[in-house]
Enzyme design. Sequence first.
Site, PDB file in Angstrom:
ATOM      1  N   GLY A  24       0.836  -1.204   0.000  1.00 30.36           N
ATOM      2  CA  GLY A  24       0.000   0.000   0.000  1.00 30.36           C
ATOM      3  C   GLY A  24       0.863   1.243   0.000  1.00 30.36           C
ATOM      4  CG  ASN A  74      -4.551  -8.144  -5.077  1.00 31.01           C
ATOM      5  OD1 ASN A  74      -4.495  -8.107  -3.842  1.00 31.01           O
ATOM      6  ND2 ASN A  74      -5.703  -8.231  -5.720  1.00 31.01           N
ATOM      7  CG  ASN A  99       0.023   0.835   4.817  1.00 35.37           C
ATOM      8  OD1 ASN A  99      -0.549   1.350   5.772  1.00 35.37           O
ATOM      9  ND2 ASN A  99      -0.081   1.308   3.575  1.00 35.37           N
ATOM     10  CE1 TYR A 163      -9.406  -1.234   7.017  1.00 36.54           C
ATOM     11  CE2 TYR A 163     -10.021  -0.592   9.250  1.00 36.54           C
ATOM     12  CZ  TYR A 163      -9.152  -0.519   8.175  1.00 36.54           C
ATOM     13  OH  TYR A 163      -8.018   0.268   8.273  1.00 36.54           O
TER      14      TYR A 163
END
Length: 256
Positions: A24, A74, A99, A163
């Site tokens: 990320g 990915n 991250n 999440y």
Amino acid sequence: MDATTPAPPTSARRFEGQIALITGGGTGIGAAIARQLASEGAKVALVGRRTALINAGADTLRRQGHDVLAVPGNVATDTERIIETVVQHFGGLDVLINNAAIAAGLDMDEMTVDAWRQVLEVNLDGAFSLVLHAQPHLVARRGCVLHISSISAVSGEFDDIAYATSKAALEGFSRRLAVELAPRGVRSNVIRPGLIRTEAFADLPDDFFASQLPMIPLHRFGAPEDIALAAAFLCSRDAGFITGAVLTIDGGESAR
């Protein structure tokens, strides 16, 4: 520099000769960590799905004289290739920063199995798989792993259920990883950010920020640099006796 700007680090070249991989790494917290570690001497690999963003970030750092590799990929599917690419290019790996993360943005009554699995594949499975493939290289150089969690790991008020679950599990993964890898010289720690103003919040209305600010005792929002400075400390030899820890960086919000 005003009172809301994080102070510069006191140790300028703590990562001289070291290799750091940041997932990320194209925007927000990941990009800030990459800038910080590069400024302290690290060779940096930026990993992300959005090729144009990580290439742009890498080009910017190279223009500043840093040694940077952009690795499109990915973390849900490409972890073995990502690690191989970085190690082949730089010759090893000292610092792995997990991250990369996504959110579903759905309440429980809207959540689907596919949406749930997609979040966990990136936020949790990706972190596990990266560590799995990076482990021998980190052991060889007595490196470290840093996981970027979220205040939602311990508070049900923020983010969606997938999440929040992924971040709570990530913290448990880091604790066990710290115990298992300590005898081999590898550390594992977590940073748990609160509200950090990144590109992800760019489209939110001013009313949102006005409602959040009173909940933060330091009365300001976090900046990506706040996380980057802490990340540099935890990944440096200055934190050589710290493993299995969680550092909350939220301006005091969770202390209420």
